[in-house]
Design a protein around this motif. Structure first.
Motif, short mmCIF file in Angstrom:
data_model
loop_
_atom_site.label_atom_id
_atom_site.label_comp_id
_atom_site.label_asym_id
_atom_site.label_seq_id
_atom_site.Cartn_x
_atom_site.Cartn_y
_atom_site.Cartn_z
N ARG A 71 0.85 -1.19 0.00
CA ARG A 71 0.00 0.00 0.00
C ARG A 71 0.88 1.24 0.00
N GLN A 170 -5.62 -6.42 -2.16
CA GLN A 170 -5.45 -5.67 -0.92
C GLN A 170 -4.95 -6.59 0.20
N GLY A 174 -1.41 -6.56 2.79
CA GLY A 174 -1.77 -6.30 4.18
C GLY A 174 -1.07 -7.18 5.19
N TYR A 175 -1.65 -7.21 6.37
CA TYR A 175 -1.10 -7.94 7.50
C TYR A 175 -0.97 -9.44 7.19
N ARG A 419 -7.19 -3.24 9.11
CA ARG A 419 -5.98 -3.64 8.39
C ARG A 419 -6.09 -3.44 6.89
N LEU A 420 -7.31 -3.43 6.39
CA LEU A 420 -7.58 -3.13 5.00
C LEU A 420 -8.71 -2.10 4.96
N GLY A 425 -11.12 -6.18 6.53
CA GLY A 425 -9.90 -5.85 7.23
C GLY A 425 -10.10 -5.60 8.71
#
Length: 523
Positions: A71, A170, A174-175, A419-420, A425
């Protein structure tokens, strides 16, 4: 094992791999780059990025590992952008609603000198890793829908999901999507890797002294350019006053968790300043829906209704943050803009308590005092607010999360990171059917079947209108059932030497890649 191709030791070098000892990282040779010192409230619990994704963990692991897609947090100037950019993958494309193909950068080096290949990617998302006991994905929160990772060739992988996933790209940014070195992981084992990680990030692990510091050194073969610091030391300094004193004296270069009332004092100095961002993270209270005094949702509704969130923000945060309208953020693609705000209605709360037959039974609020900024002050204020409507709350302070989540717990403060930029997320992984809130033996919230059915729509539909409608209904159920309630999104303030150009993000990542860390010439 996830993957069309079986990932065996032979694929990684076989006997040669087992014979080769992976040497411990060594400090970088002396050079003219500065050594950055960051004072933090607590050190990471683990450097295995699939296990721990809390705020104290990701600010360190984000510099050790890279994801396939990243991101671009600098794109919108707010540090919360949903714009995607190449990471370890130089390009990607959709092959269908359940499949994304990615082309890896060639020549990317891990910290131990190994070249990144598709086998490392497949292992990073394998059942042997992400689905190992106690891993973040073992609960299915983030990657429970993954079917397999197909190794097409040395630099090409395909991700296949069991259901349609409109936000797969995404997720890959992310995480729990950081890529690890498979050889090191298999050679040394998970427990060793968690204390001696090997990734592709701009900094590599050097030293860890429990309760004191974690030190990283520059990975000069970093694919994104030579790091601008020779080393980064995350030093544990639990007390805010001690962090500030160390910054003023020059011992520290950056400090975390500055309280709002300290901002004017720090900004009065000529050589240091504060930099703030409202986090994509919500401070929440979690209610044990299985405890006798909290089993009736009317009592939980009363507890939520009697919290004056406006007053908390003004008192604790100088009104520099906000409370979202529901378990969502304005940055969501399917944001429900007209969803109602959290209500403050003490008279309604008193009536609900009366209807539920609550007679002042003690409700214990368990808290780790210094874990979240202002959480203790918020708890004390909420204790008075609840007392005003007739709720008998007792504060119980403990030292760690293991002591919080014991049998018989009743209320505790938590944070929910978005998180998203989407319900998948936050609401889905944290409260949905595969979440720890529903699956854990200690938590075990018995959510309505409709709530979980809506999450399936949110996760699998490619129709954004349908997803937004499902999200609205899920938010309504969460507010009505009140397994928890949101207080606000906190203002995260860092204090930094003015000679350092560095920007904080709306997530807890502390990004020290070359594009976000520049040392200016001192006057």
């Amino acid at each position: 094992m996830i993957g069309v191709r079986t990932l065996a030791l032979g694929a990684l070098g076989g006997a040669a791999m087992m014979a080769a000892a992976v040497s411990a990282p060594v400090p970088a040779a002396a050079d003219d780059r500065p050594n950055l010192v960051v004072a933090v409230n607590a050190l990471a619990r683990s450097l295995e990025s699939g296990d721990q994704t809390g705020n104290v963990d990701v600010r360190i692991t984000y510099n050790l590992f890279d994801s396939l897609i990243r991101r671009d947090f600098l794109a919108d100037g707010k540090g919360e952008a949903a714009k995607l950019a190449p990471g370890l993958a130089e390009s990607w494309k959709r092959l269908g609603p359940k499949t994304v193909e990615l082309k890896l950068r060639e020549g990317v080096k891990f910290h131990n000198g190994d070249e990144l290949t598709a086998e490392d990617v497949a292992f990073s998302f394998s059942r042997n890793r992400l689905y190992a006991p106690n891993s973040i994905a073992n609960r299915g929160e983030l990657w429970g829908h993954l079917d397999r990772v197909e190794v097409v060739d040395k630099y090409t992988v395909r991700f296949h999901t069991k259901e349609t996933d409109a936000l797969l790209e995404q997720r890959l940014a992310g995480y729990a999507s950081w890529i690890v070195n498979a050889r090191q992981y298999l050679l040394k084992g998970k427990e060793h890797f968690a204390r001696n990680p090997v990734g592709t990030g701009p900094y590599k692990f050097a030293e860890w002294r429990d309760g004191e510091y974690i030190r990283l050194v520059a990975h000069d073969d970093y694919h994104g350019g030579k790091p601008t610091a020779a080393s980064i030391t995350f030093r544990e300094v639990p007390e805010s006053a001690a962090r500030i004193a160390g910054l003023v004296s020059g011992e520290f270069d950056i400090i975390v968790n500055v309280a709002p009332d300290q901002i004017p004092t720090i900004d009065s100095y000529t050589d240091i300043e504060t930099r703030s961002v409202v986090l994509s993270n919500s401070h929440v209270l979690v209610f044990n829906t299985n405890m006798p005094h909290l089993k009736d949702k009317r009592i939980r509704q009363a507890m939520a209704l009697s919290i004056d969130r406006d007053l908390l923000r003004k008192t604790l945060w100088e009104d520099k943050n906000y409370t979202p309208n529901g378990h969502q953020l304005p940055s969501y693609d399917i944001y429900v803009a007209d969803f109602p705000k959290f209500e403050y209605a003490p008279d309604k709360a008193r009536q609900l308590l009366k209807e539920a037959g609550y007679k002042g039974e003690e409700i214990v609020y368990t808290i780790i005092p210094d874990y979240y900024l202002n959480s203790m002050q918020a708890a004390q204020a909420i204790q008075q607010m609840w007392k005003d409507v007739g709720i008998n709350m007792k504060l119980n302070t403990v030292e760690n999360w293991k002591q919080v989540r014991t049998e018989g717990w009743q209320v505790y403060p938590w944070s929910n990171t978005h998180r998203l930029p989407d319900p998948i997320g936050a609401l889905v992984p944290l409260w949905g059917p595969r979440s720890g809130m529903q699956k854990s033996k200690v938590l075990n919230w018995q959510a309505p079947a409709r709530f979980n059915a809506l999450h399936h729509i949110i996760e699998t539909s490619a129709d954004m209108t349908e997803r937004q409608k499902a999200s609205r209904e899920a938010l309504e159920i969460w507010n009505d059932e009140v397994p928890g309630t949101i207080l606000y999104n906190p203002l995260e303030t860092y204090a930094v030497k003015k000679s350092i150009a560095w920007k904080p993000y709306a997530l807890y990542y502390m990004d020290f890649r070359p594009y976000n860390l520049v040392f200016r010439q001192s006057n």
